[in-house]
Scaffold this motif. Structure first.
Motif, PDB file in Angstrom:
ATOM      1  N   LYS A 323       0.861  -1.174   0.000  1.00 34.05           N
ATOM      2  CA  LYS A 323       0.000   0.000   0.000  1.00 34.05           C
ATOM      3  C   LYS A 323       0.902   1.230   0.000  1.00 34.05           C
ATOM      4  O   LYS A 323       1.790   1.354   0.852  1.00 34.05           O
ATOM      5  CB  LYS A 323      -0.892  -0.004   1.242  1.00 34.05           C
ATOM      6  CG  LYS A 323      -1.893  -1.152   1.277  1.00 34.05           C
ATOM      7  CD  LYS A 323      -2.798  -1.026   2.495  1.00 34.05           C
ATOM      8  CE  LYS A 323      -3.896  -2.087   2.468  1.00 34.05           C
ATOM      9  NZ  LYS A 323      -4.852  -1.900   3.584  1.00 34.05           N
ATOM     10  N   GLU A 335      -1.243  -5.670   2.043  1.00 29.47           N
ATOM     11  CA  GLU A 335      -2.432  -6.497   2.235  1.00 29.47           C
ATOM     12  C   GLU A 335      -2.050  -7.948   2.027  1.00 29.47           C
ATOM     13  O   GLU A 335      -1.397  -8.299   1.030  1.00 29.47           O
ATOM     14  CB  GLU A 335      -3.540  -6.118   1.242  1.00 29.47           C
ATOM     15  CG  GLU A 335      -4.781  -6.990   1.383  1.00 29.47           C
ATOM     16  CD  GLU A 335      -5.857  -6.713   0.341  1.00 29.47           C
ATOM     17  OE1 GLU A 335      -6.895  -7.409   0.367  1.00 29.47           O
ATOM     18  OE2 GLU A 335      -5.654  -5.808  -0.502  1.00 29.47           O
ATOM     19  N   LYS A 476     -12.065   1.487   1.668  1.00 27.32           N
ATOM     20  CA  LYS A 476     -11.284   0.977   0.548  1.00 27.32           C
ATOM     21  C   LYS A 476     -12.184   0.958  -0.685  1.00 27.32           C
ATOM     22  O   LYS A 476     -13.129   0.161  -0.764  1.00 27.32           O
ATOM     23  CB  LYS A 476     -10.768  -0.422   0.877  1.00 27.32           C
ATOM     24  CG  LYS A 476      -9.656  -0.895  -0.043  1.00 27.32           C
ATOM     25  CD  LYS A 476      -9.044  -2.165   0.507  1.00 27.32           C
ATOM     26  CE  LYS A 476      -7.852  -2.589  -0.315  1.00 27.32           C
ATOM     27  NZ  LYS A 476      -7.268  -3.843   0.193  1.00 27.32           N
ATOM     28  N   ILE A 510      -8.477   4.402   0.635  1.00 30.21           N
ATOM     29  CA  ILE A 510      -7.534   3.500  -0.027  1.00 30.21           C
ATOM     30  C   ILE A 510      -8.169   3.074  -1.341  1.00 30.21           C
ATOM     31  O   ILE A 510      -9.317   2.613  -1.359  1.00 30.21           O
ATOM     32  CB  ILE A 510      -7.233   2.257   0.829  1.00 30.21           C
ATOM     33  CG1 ILE A 510      -6.778   2.673   2.240  1.00 30.21           C
ATOM     34  CG2 ILE A 510      -6.197   1.371   0.174  1.00 30.21           C
ATOM     35  CD1 ILE A 510      -7.718   2.263   3.309  1.00 30.21           C
ATOM     36  N   GLU A 512      -7.967   0.495  -4.470  1.00 33.83           N
ATOM     37  CA  GLU A 512      -7.324  -0.744  -4.917  1.00 33.83           C
ATOM     38  C   GLU A 512      -7.541  -0.926  -6.417  1.00 33.83           C
ATOM     39  O   GLU A 512      -8.490  -0.394  -6.996  1.00 33.83           O
ATOM     40  CB  GLU A 512      -7.887  -1.945  -4.152  1.00 33.83           C
ATOM     41  CG  GLU A 512      -9.367  -2.179  -4.336  1.00 33.83           C
ATOM     42  CD  GLU A 512      -9.859  -3.422  -3.608  1.00 33.83           C
ATOM     43  OE1 GLU A 512      -9.016  -4.264  -3.268  1.00 33.83           O
ATOM     44  OE2 GLU A 512     -11.070  -3.537  -3.386  1.00 33.83           O
ATOM     45  N   VAL A 530      -4.199   6.550  -0.019  1.00 34.64           N
ATOM     46  CA  VAL A 530      -3.381   5.345  -0.225  1.00 34.64           C
ATOM     47  C   VAL A 530      -3.868   4.617  -1.473  1.00 34.64           C
ATOM     48  O   VAL A 530      -5.069   4.577  -1.752  1.00 34.64           O
ATOM     49  CB  VAL A 530      -3.463   4.415   1.001  1.00 34.64           C
ATOM     50  CG1 VAL A 530      -2.622   3.159   0.795  1.00 34.64           C
ATOM     51  CG2 VAL A 530      -3.017   5.152   2.264  1.00 34.64           C
ATOM     52  N   GLN A 532      -3.087   0.932  -4.094  1.00 39.30           N
ATOM     53  CA  GLN A 532      -2.406  -0.350  -4.298  1.00 39.30           C
ATOM     54  C   GLN A 532      -2.860  -0.908  -5.627  1.00 39.30           C
ATOM     55  O   GLN A 532      -3.975  -0.645  -6.084  1.00 39.30           O
ATOM     56  CB  GLN A 532      -2.700  -1.331  -3.160  1.00 39.30           C
ATOM     57  CG  GLN A 532      -4.161  -1.765  -3.048  1.00 39.30           C
ATOM     58  CD  GLN A 532      -4.417  -2.725  -1.896  1.00 39.30           C
ATOM     59  OE1 GLN A 532      -4.797  -2.305  -0.813  1.00 39.30           O
ATOM     60  NE2 GLN A 532      -4.207  -4.010  -2.153  1.00 39.30           N
TER      61      GLN A 532
END
Length: 558
Positions: A323, A335, A476, A510, A512, A530, A532
């Motif tokens: 992340k 993660e 997220k 976050i 993703e 954040v 990822q």
């Protein structure tokens, strides 16, 4: 032959028995009449032999048969039959009338007994093929009707015509029964039945094949199958009135076309239920059967069986996806993503077995395994001088399980790990399931300094009430909204709103599934915290992640 088999044989061959019986009864009556005449007349005992065809007629043809044969027998041994053929002395009318009366009594009684027995057996046969509460045919009748279709010599009116079997399941049975009692499901099915019959008139056959399941059997042209299937599903989407309440009923449907070749009826129902299971798993209103669905279901079932063995043999491994803090471009955590190398199927992605495990208590063992591996990994990295928090995914089964939080805290203490080294990611569905219990459990995690995030935000219940009631530290945003940024207007609006909401509430966002430089740049621009995704790296095994991490850390240009 047992009495049961005898009765079954009789009702299965009733017309044949009646045809032969009529001939034999007629021959018996002629024979008895001839014997009585040849032996000297009515005064001898041979006339009593006439009771045999009379009784047989009553049992084979019922009351009408017994009465008719009794009258014929009374006339045959009546006014034209002398008492003594040698002297030619004739009977008094009262004699043959009285005898005929006895014949009628015997024939009528045997006929009544046969009719009563027949009605009772017909009722038992009906009972074996129908649901008593709704009066609908049941699974056994469905199989017989399918067998009649597939073994019929009569072709369809058109080669384009198909026979469509649709399995419809009521999903929220427990909720309905808990709120309104067991009678509500019977009422719902009765309403469904009436609605479908009214719409399709005589072109449809309905069956109740399970307590919460009905089957629709209908002929449909090839080019109308999809349309007819949609019509059935849409008709069952309306609410049902029960007592004074308007009740919402959640349904899914699976369909299969019945071929003309001789397939076992059970196979078609099984295929319809496979399609139904697929529709439920994918949260679609309906699905049509295909051989690939059957293979997928069989594979999923066998995977669940193999999963227990995989846990025991440590065939599951953990990979870690970093992340990235967009403000500092630093790795702030990872993660944990589970991987399974199956001895037969090879590498299996989590999406191929975790959803199935979540539908059973097996997910508890999987989560326990993940926590154990993650704790060991954190401890190993700390010995290497790496302080990297790890996020783990928790299901609704986990958070509702007795003692789950206590076991997680005990693992932290056993490995001497701070709570801030663990992040727990839960889906929206897991949060709103028994909110009061969830609130207490998450507060205990929060007190241990464990970070709590909402996974797949925006794809579940879309209820915001828990964000201020629960100790949520981050949301997220699901990859489905991220993958086409910044060109997808719909996704962009949702992401913008989620980031703004999180900032106003003081919680972290976050994203993703970041795969492109443009998506990454857009997220940095709007203030997402954040990210990822594959733009940085895929999930890596622990050793490869450490190598990537040491190389990435000095890099400041992404």
């Amino acid at each position: 032959m047992s009495s049961k088999r005898f009765v079954q044989y009789y009702f299965n061959h009733r017309r044949t028995i009646q045809s032969f019986g009529a001939v034999l009864i007629a021959l018996a009556m002629v024979t008895v009449t001839w014997v009585v005449w040849q032996t000297g007349g009515i005064k001898f005992v041979y006339s009593h032999s006439m009771y045999i065809p009379i009784l047989a007629a009553g049992f084979i043809f019922g009351l009408p048969g017994g009465i008719i044969v009794a009258l014929i027998a009374g006339i045959a041994l009546g006014p034209w039959m002398p008492i003594d053929t040698a002297t030619g002395e004739m009977q008094e009318p009262i004699n043959w009338i009285y005898r005929t009366g006895y014949f009628l009594l015997i024939g009528g009684m045997s006929g009544l007994v046969a009719d009563s027995l027949g009605r009772y057996i017909d009722y038992l046969r009906w009972l074996a093929r129908h649901d008593v509460k709704t009066q609908l045919p049941n699974r056994k009748q469905l199989f017989e009707d399918i067998r009649g279709l597939t073994h019929s010599d009569k072709p369809m009116k058109s080669k384009q015509d198909k026979c469509l079997l649709i399995v419809v399941s009521i999903d929220n049975v427990k909720q309905l029964q808990g709120a309104f009692g067991f009678r509500v499901i019977t009422e719902v099915i009765s309403v469904f039945s009436a609605t479908l019959k009214e719409h399709f008139k005589q072109a449809i056959h309905l069956y109740r094949t399970d307590s919460n399941q009905i089957v629709v059997l209908m002929k449909s042209p090839q080019n109308m199958i999809e349309n007819d299937l949609k019509n059935v599903v849409s008709l069952l989407k309306s609410t049902v009135n029960f007592d004074t309440y308007s009740v919402y009923v959640s349904t899914h449907a699976g369909a299969v076309c019945i071929a003309s070749h001789h397939e076992e009826p059970e196979t078609y129902l099984q295929q319809g239920e496979i399609a139904l299971a697929h529709a439920y798993a994918k949260q679609r209103d309906y699905a049509q059967f295909s051989s690939s669905l059957e293979l997928t279901l069989q594979r999923n079932i066998t995977l669940l069986g193999d999963l227990q063995e995989a846990l025991r043999l440590n065939q599951l491994t953990m990979h870690y996806q970093p992340k990235i803090d967009l403000a500092t471009n630093a790795v702030i955590g990872v993660e944990a993503v589970i991987r399974w190398r199956h001895p037969v199927y090879g590498d299996i992605a989590p999406d191929d077995f975790i959803p199935q495990a979540e539908q059973s208590t097996l997910i508890l063992k999987v989560t326990e395994y993940v926590i154990s591996r993650v704790m060991r990994q954190i401890a190993d990295w700390q010995e290497q001088g790496l302080r990297i928090p790890i996020a783990i995914n928790i299901s609704s089964h986990d958070i509702m399980a007795t003692g789950f939080v206590a076991r997680l805290l005990a693992e932290l203490e056993r490995f001497d790990i701070d709570g801030e080294m663990i992040e727990v990611e839960l889906t929206e569905g897991a949060l709103v399931n028994d909110l009061a219990h969830t609130q207490l459990e998450l507060l205990r995690l929060n007190q241990a300094k464990i970070m709590i995030s909402v996974d797949d935000f925006g794809t579940g219940y879309s209820s915001l009430q828990y964000l201020h009631r629960l100790p949520i530290a981050g949301i997220k945003i699901d990859r489905s909204f991220i993958k086409n940024l910044p060109h997808d207007d719909g996704g962009r609006y949702i992401v913008d709103a989620a980031v703004a909401l999180a900032k106003n509430m003081g919680i972290q966002t976050i994203a993703e599934g970041v795969e492109t430089p443009s998506a990454n740049a857009y997220l940095r621009k709007i203030g997402c915290d954040v990210v990822q995704g594959f733009y940085y790296t895929q999930a890596l095994p622990a050793d490869k992640f450490v190598a990537w991490y040491r190389e990435f850390q000095p890099t400041k240009t992404h």
